[in-house]
Design an enzyme around this catalytic site. Structure first.
Site, PDB file in Angstrom:
ATOM      1  N   SER A   1      14.088   1.691  -4.336  1.00  0.00           N
ATOM      2  CA  SER A   1      12.874   1.275  -3.631  1.00  0.00           C
ATOM      3  C   SER A   1      11.753   2.298  -3.758  1.00  0.00           C
ATOM      4  O   SER A   1      11.988   3.508  -3.778  1.00  0.00           O
ATOM      5  CB  SER A   1      13.192   1.064  -2.146  1.00  0.00           C
ATOM      6  OG  SER A   1      12.018   0.834  -1.396  1.00  0.00           O
TER       7      SER A   1
ATOM      8  N   TYR B   1       6.430  -1.363  -4.384  1.00  0.00           N
ATOM      9  CA  TYR B   1       5.457  -1.797  -3.385  1.00  0.00           C
ATOM     10  C   TYR B   1       4.095  -1.437  -3.947  1.00  0.00           C
ATOM     11  O   TYR B   1       3.776  -0.253  -4.094  1.00  0.00           O
ATOM     12  CB  TYR B   1       5.698  -1.098  -2.039  1.00  0.00           C
ATOM     13  CG  TYR B   1       6.833  -1.674  -1.237  1.00  0.00           C
ATOM     14  CD1 TYR B   1       6.858  -3.024  -0.902  1.00  0.00           C
ATOM     15  CD2 TYR B   1       7.878  -0.859  -0.786  1.00  0.00           C
ATOM     16  CE1 TYR B   1       7.903  -3.552  -0.150  1.00  0.00           C
ATOM     17  CE2 TYR B   1       8.921  -1.383  -0.031  1.00  0.00           C
ATOM     18  CZ  TYR B   1       8.920  -2.734   0.281  1.00  0.00           C
ATOM     19  OH  TYR B   1       9.956  -3.249   1.020  1.00  0.00           O
TER      20      TYR B   1
ATOM     21  N   THR C   1       7.749  -6.398  -5.273  1.00  0.00           N
ATOM     22  CA  THR C   1       7.927  -7.122  -4.005  1.00  0.00           C
ATOM     23  C   THR C   1       6.580  -7.683  -3.571  1.00  0.00           C
ATOM     24  O   THR C   1       5.614  -6.939  -3.360  1.00  0.00           O
ATOM     25  CB  THR C   1       8.499  -6.199  -2.923  1.00  0.00           C
ATOM     26  OG1 THR C   1       9.821  -5.805  -3.313  1.00  0.00           O
ATOM     27  CG2 THR C   1       8.576  -6.903  -1.583  1.00  0.00           C
TER      28      THR C   1
ATOM     29  N   LYS D   1       9.680 -10.482  -6.627  1.00  0.00           N
ATOM     30  CA  LYS D   1      10.605 -10.671  -5.506  1.00  0.00           C
ATOM     31  C   LYS D   1       9.844 -11.197  -4.294  1.00  0.00           C
ATOM     32  O   LYS D   1       8.808 -10.637  -3.911  1.00  0.00           O
ATOM     33  CB  LYS D   1      11.283  -9.342  -5.162  1.00  0.00           C
ATOM     34  CG  LYS D   1      12.298  -9.413  -4.032  1.00  0.00           C
ATOM     35  CD  LYS D   1      13.006  -8.076  -3.866  1.00  0.00           C
ATOM     36  CE  LYS D   1      14.075  -8.110  -2.790  1.00  0.00           C
ATOM     37  NZ  LYS D   1      13.475  -8.157  -1.436  1.00  0.00           N
TER      38      LYS D   1
ATOM     39  N   HIS E   1      12.982 -11.501   2.230  1.00  0.00           N
ATOM     40  CA  HIS E   1      13.051 -10.107   2.695  1.00  0.00           C
ATOM     41  C   HIS E   1      14.049  -9.954   3.839  1.00  0.00           C
ATOM     42  O   HIS E   1      13.857  -9.163   4.766  1.00  0.00           O
ATOM     43  CB  HIS E   1      11.668  -9.617   3.121  1.00  0.00           C
ATOM     44  CG  HIS E   1      11.426  -8.169   2.842  1.00  0.00           C
ATOM     45  ND1 HIS E   1      10.574  -7.727   1.863  1.00  0.00           N
ATOM     46  CD2 HIS E   1      11.922  -7.038   3.400  1.00  0.00           C
ATOM     47  CE1 HIS E   1      10.551  -6.405   1.840  1.00  0.00           C
ATOM     48  NE2 HIS E   1      11.377  -5.964   2.765  1.00  0.00           N
TER      49      HIS E   1
END
Length: 383
Positions: A124, A148, A174, A256, A280
């Site tokens: 992540s 992100y 994402t 995603k 999520h």
């Protein structure tokens, strides 16, 4: 002897010890007992009244397996092909940020466990340890990087380029978190770990991010945290912005957070390489459609043009069988491995993955199927 049978035999002969609870419910309950309320709720809780996270699991019950008999399943093949690589199992570790709040080794322990089990780890953006350190922990094992997308597009571009340089083999963008949702438990606790410099390791080690600071993070961590807070999300993004990220890397790009079939069409039109159907884990939109319910429509629209993966609600082997039968190429597992991490670090994550794979293997075989490629909707009945 296939994977599930081997695990059973080792456990029954006391050759392998169950160091964490086997059932998801007991795993979660034990993690709740050992963690402080703030970090536990950050992991376990979801947006609003938590309707979505509850329905993610309940909706799997609507799809029931209709096993076939007298099929030779003595030899099984759990492998899949994805982006030119062979994966031993149709399972990946979902990108989960700030893992250091449940275990001091955080992402590094999870990444090592995934590598040991030959399960790809999706690192992540919101990790406490940098993507380079995570890559080092995995050696040559398959890993993806989740982005992100910052409102500072050059920071986003820098992270993508760093991931490719560090040996990651795909980029997961994402889409469903341009800002953080209203999460009641976190609001009650007034708890956002990033403001204590947890989960911002990729920013603190990023040359573009650091160039925006008057002093280095080591000299002035508070200013670095405040800059992170200013640029973390990007609610202004549109489909046309994807071209910018595509220009930064040669790696496959997956989106995603897709739930609507029309968004799946747009993803294909904009040249992405894969889709992850996800809400999520219920953490963003309370009342959103369960991911397993969105999956068939998305797969119908995609029609095999690009791989469709799925997360949100994967708890047991039967869930994996159902998701793959409905068209998913692979699934991502999230909270279960976080609870394993909380209880027993690297060994806990490894055992969560072991149990899921063994359960999946046996459930697939008992359903009359000997390979992932044989799973399709004919195996399921909706009630």
């Amino acid at each position: 002897m296939s994977f599930g049978n081997q695990v059973q035999l080792k456990v029954y002969q006391n050759l392998e010890e169950n160091i964490i609870p086997v059932s998801f419910e007991e795993l979660e309950e034990k993690a709740k007992k050992v963690l402080d309320a703030k970090p536990f709720d950050y992991v376990a809780a979801s947006a609003g009244a938590e309707v979505t996270v509850k329905n993610n699991s309940k909706s799997f019950e609507k799809w029931q397996i209709v096993p076939r008999m007298l099929c030779d399943t003595s030899k099984r093949d759990l492998s899949i092909e994805l982006f030119g690589k062979t994966l031993s199992y149709p399972l990946l570790c979902a990108p989960i940020g700030v893992q250091s709040i449940v275990h001091p080794e955080g992402e590094l322990a999870s990444a090592r466990a995934a590598a040991a089990m030959d399960v790809p780890f999706i690192s992540s953006t919101a990790s406490t340890y940098s993507l380079e350190k995570t890559a080092e922990a995995m050696g040559d094992r398959n890993r993806w990087f989740q982005l992100y997308w910052s409102s500072d597009r050059e920071v986003a571009a820098s992270m993508v380029r760093r991931a490719e340089a560090a040996g990651y083999s795909a980029i997961v963008i994402t889409l469903d978190t341009p800002m953080m949702a209203w999460r009641e438990k976190d609001i009650e606790h007034a708890y956002l770990p990033f403001l204590q410099a947890e989960g911002i390791g990729n920013y603190l080690s990023d040359p573009v991010f650091c160039s925006r600071l008057e002093k280095s993070p080591q000299e002035d961590i508070r200013s670095a945290i405040m800059l992170w807070a200013q640029i973390f999300g990007n609610p202004a993004l549109t489909w046309k912005d994807l071209e910018f990220i595509k220009m930064q890397t040669s790696l496959p790009i997956l989106l995603k957070g897709i739930l609507h079939p029309d968004d799946a069409k747009l993803a294909i039109e904009h040249g992405v390489d894969g889709i992850i159907v996800s809400n999520h884990g219920g953490r963003q939109v309370d009342g959103a459609i369960p991911a397993i319910d969105a999956l068939p429509e998305v797969c119908d629209v995609v029609n095999g043009q690009i791989p469709v993966l799925m997360d949100s609600g994967i708890r047991r082997g039967a869930d994996i069988v159902k998701a793959l039968s409905l068209g998913a190429k692979a699934v991502l597992v999230g909270r279960p491995y976080m609870y394993g991490l909380a209880l027993a670090g690297e060994a806990g994550v490894k055992q969560v993955l072991r149990n899921l794979i063994a359960d999946f293997d046996l459930t697939m075989a008992l359903s009359g199927k000997k390979s992932v490629r044989e799973l399709d909707r004919s195996l399921l009945k909706r009630i």
